[in-house]
Scaffold this motif. Structure first.
Motif, PDB file in Angstrom:
ATOM      1  N   GLU A 181       0.812  -1.358   0.125  1.00  0.00           N
ATOM      2  CA  GLU A 181      -0.002   0.146   0.173  1.00  0.00           C
ATOM      3  C   GLU A 181       0.795   1.123  -0.012  1.00  0.00           C
ATOM      4  OE1 GLU A 181      -3.338  -0.308   2.767  1.00  0.00           O
ATOM      5  OE2 GLU A 181      -3.465   1.657   2.899  1.00  0.00           O
ATOM      6  N   GLU A 182       1.781   1.370   0.959  1.00  0.00           N
ATOM      7  CA  GLU A 182       2.685   2.613   1.239  1.00  0.00           C
ATOM      8  C   GLU A 182       3.562   2.783  -0.047  1.00  0.00           C
ATOM      9  OE1 GLU A 182       3.046   4.919   3.826  1.00  0.00           O
ATOM     10  OE2 GLU A 182       1.086   4.137   3.971  1.00  0.00           O
ATOM     11  N   LEU A 183       4.292   1.819  -0.670  1.00  0.00           N
ATOM     12  CA  LEU A 183       5.032   1.691  -1.687  1.00  0.00           C
ATOM     13  C   LEU A 183       4.339   1.749  -2.905  1.00  0.00           C
ATOM     14  CD1 LEU A 183       8.136  -0.264  -0.288  1.00  0.00           C
ATOM     15  CD2 LEU A 183       7.753   2.147  -0.275  1.00  0.00           C
ATOM     16  N   ASN A 184       2.991   1.432  -3.063  1.00  0.00           N
ATOM     17  CA  ASN A 184       2.348   1.365  -4.290  1.00  0.00           C
ATOM     18  C   ASN A 184       3.039   0.280  -5.306  1.00  0.00           C
ATOM     19  OD1 ASN A 184       0.151   1.985  -5.860  1.00  0.00           O
ATOM     20  ND2 ASN A 184       0.940   3.985  -6.701  1.00  0.00           N
ATOM     21  N   LEU A 185       3.470  -0.710  -4.474  1.00  0.00           N
ATOM     22  CA  LEU A 185       3.812  -2.043  -5.263  1.00  0.00           C
ATOM     23  C   LEU A 185       2.832  -2.644  -6.199  1.00  0.00           C
ATOM     24  CD1 LEU A 185       5.766  -3.765  -2.394  1.00  0.00           C
ATOM     25  CD2 LEU A 185       6.707  -1.762  -3.958  1.00  0.00           C
ATOM     26  N   GLU A 186       3.358  -3.142  -7.579  1.00  0.00           N
ATOM     27  CA  GLU A 186       2.825  -3.610  -8.489  1.00  0.00           C
ATOM     28  C   GLU A 186       2.831  -5.022  -8.646  1.00  0.00           C
ATOM     29  OE1 GLU A 186       2.244  -2.888 -13.168  1.00  0.00           O
ATOM     30  OE2 GLU A 186       4.004  -1.739 -11.937  1.00  0.00           O
ATOM     31  N   GLU A 187       1.897  -5.832  -8.884  1.00  0.00           N
ATOM     32  CA  GLU A 187       1.855  -7.248  -8.939  1.00  0.00           C
ATOM     33  C   GLU A 187       2.446  -7.560 -10.228  1.00  0.00           C
ATOM     34  OE1 GLU A 187      -1.888  -9.430  -8.863  1.00  0.00           O
ATOM     35  OE2 GLU A 187      -1.029 -11.039 -10.053  1.00  0.00           O
ATOM     36  N   VAL A 188       3.844  -8.362  -9.971  1.00  0.00           N
ATOM     37  CA  VAL A 188       4.676  -8.678 -11.179  1.00  0.00           C
ATOM     38  C   VAL A 188       4.694 -10.035 -11.760  1.00  0.00           C
ATOM     39  CG1 VAL A 188       6.013  -6.446 -11.058  1.00  0.00           C
ATOM     40  CG2 VAL A 188       6.625  -8.669  -9.866  1.00  0.00           C
ATOM     41  N   ALA A 189       4.194 -10.720 -10.656  1.00  0.00           N
ATOM     42  CA  ALA A 189       4.241 -12.294 -11.057  1.00  0.00           C
ATOM     43  C   ALA A 189       3.164 -13.001 -10.164  1.00  0.00           C
ATOM     44  CB  ALA A 189       5.740 -12.843 -10.931  1.00  0.00           C
ATOM     45  N   TYR A 190       2.946 -14.279 -10.321  1.00  0.00           N
ATOM     46  CA  TYR A 190       2.164 -15.216  -9.281  1.00  0.00           C
ATOM     47  C   TYR A 190       2.658 -16.587  -9.527  1.00  0.00           C
ATOM     48  CZ  TYR A 190      -0.908 -15.731 -13.604  1.00  0.00           C
ATOM     49  OH  TYR A 190      -1.021 -16.252 -14.862  1.00  0.00           O
ATOM     50  N   VAL A 191       2.233 -17.255  -8.478  1.00  0.00           N
ATOM     51  CA  VAL A 191       2.645 -18.831  -8.503  1.00  0.00           C
ATOM     52  C   VAL A 191       1.244 -19.571  -8.938  1.00  0.00           C
ATOM     53  CG1 VAL A 191       2.897 -20.674  -6.982  1.00  0.00           C
ATOM     54  CG2 VAL A 191       4.176 -18.485  -6.595  1.00  0.00           C
TER      55      VAL A 191
END
Lengths: 247, 147
Positions: free
Chosen positions: A38-48
């Motif tokens: 939330e704070e760093l606005n991270l983006e989903e880049v991969a998933y299992v």
């Protein structure tokens, strides 16, 4: 075909620090991970994608997502699971994530978790302990003022992560904040994030996390309950045991 | 000589059904999946834990957003307590981003079985950092002499 596939949605920047936040005691890792996203606005880049995972998807705005995803910016890769990992799949899942992270040239791996203490509600301050994959990583933790978890047992995904990284000579740390065993613990998550900032320089607003602590505890009840069931399956209470070392 | 009153047929039947009901409740808690909330009663079930020490039984309950003065701890019988508390504000499914259920919650509510005999009339409780602690002194039985 491998039992576990990590599907990438974006290009992955090299030299990132790879973090792990999985459901465990006090949900420390997941709460910390959620706050980082939330704070760093991270983006989903991969998933299992794996048949080993339960037949479950996470719906977000009507679209399906894996329960085990990797979020990122240019400096961080953050593997986070929304559901507790069952005992029999901890090894292959962690091995696949570490192999993937190494392949993506992650420079260091750090798992965020908790260490339960009795009378937690009476604790005035919560300590964070570290265990490392190499003597150099322990030295780094000590230099940053983090106590070392010298002797004892560690149980769960963070234990497997540390052992695998040691085997593969990957610099890694497990950061464990003192916490509740059975209750979601945002205060402990805040402490582990402070130590993470000390080690990596990745800083987030801790005040915001503490302010919404009660809402987080309310929202996290069901995940905590499911996690408790898995914790007894992996014999988590062994962490309370006094070890008999054969040196 | 003490005269032992014989149980009536109806007492025995009542006890039997009481035991069956308790077993059914224990079975349900162990194996049945159920939501941690009740739309009908507008309640949420809090997380709880029971610890038995040599002197007392301690029940802890996580009560985030509970209004301190509204917490009630009531014995239901010799083995069960009921805990409830009002929330500081109404919580709606929307607050969790859930739109396929409707409803709002105003109270925490749970029942807890106590695993050993306790003195229900001496129950004390306090709230620390949103965690309710219920202390119940254990009933002491006869000491068994060493032969």
């Amino acid at each position: 075909m491998s039992e576990i596939t990590i599907i990438e949605k974006r290009n992955i920047a090299p030299d990132a620090t790879m973090l792990f936040g999985f459901p465990d005691v006090g949900l420390v890792g997941v709460i910390a991970a959620s706050h980082l996203i939330e704070e760093l606005n991270l983006e989903e880049v991969a998933y299992v994608d794996s048949k080993l995972l339960p037949p479950l998807i996470v719906l977000h705005e009507g679209l399906p997502h894996s329960s085990l995803r990797v979020f990122a910016n240019n400096n961080i890769l953050l593997a986070v699971s929304e559901i507790p990992i069952a005992a029999d799949i901890i090894y292959p899942i962690i091995q696949a994530l570490i192999d993937w992270g190494k392949n993506k040239k992650a420079k260091m791996m750090i798992s965020l978790s908790g260490i339960p203490i009795q009378e937690r509600q009476d604790a005035k301050e919560l300590k964070v302990f570290a265990a490392g994959s190499t003597p150099e990583m322990l030295k780094l933790a000590k230099e940053k003022g983090i106590d070392i978890l010298g002797e004892g047992y560690m149980v769960g995904p963070q234990a497997v992560m540390l052992q695998k990284c040691a085997n593969m000579k990957i610099p890694a740390l497990t950061l464990l904040a003192q916490c509740f065993y059975n209750y979601p613990d945002p205060e402990a998550a805040a402490e582990v994030l402070k130590s993470l900032a000390n080690i990596t320089g990745v800083k987030v607003d801790i005040k915001a996390l503490l302010e919404k602590g009660e809402e987080i505890r309310l929202k996290a009840r069901d995940v905590m309950k499911r996690t408790q069931q898995e914790l007894s399956g992996i014999k988590k209470a062994r962490e309370y045991d006094i070890p008999l070392y054969v040196s | 000589m003490a005269i032992r009153k014989r149980k009536s047929f109806f007492d025995i039947i009542n006890e039997y059904f009481g035991d069956v009901e308790e077993l059914a409740n224990q079975f349900e808690d162990m194996f049945m999946e159920k939501p941690s909330w009740s739309q009908k009663n507008c309640t949420m079930e809090p997380l709880k834990d029971v610890t038995v020490t040599p002197k007392e039984v301690i029940v802890t309950v996580d009560l985030p957003l509970a209004k301190e003065g509204t917490i009630e701890v009531k014995p239901l019988d010799s083995k069960t307590i009921e805990i409830s508390a009002e929330m500081k504000r109404k919580i709606r499914f929307d607050d969790f981003g859930i739109t396929h259920h409707k409803g709002e919650f105003q109270r925490f509510y749970c029942q807890t079985r106590i695993p050993v005999p306790v003195e229900m009339d001496k129950v004390k409780f306090n709230l620390k950092k949103g965690i309710l602690e219920v202390h119940m002194p254990r009933k002491r039985g006869e000491r068994i002499p060493i032969e």
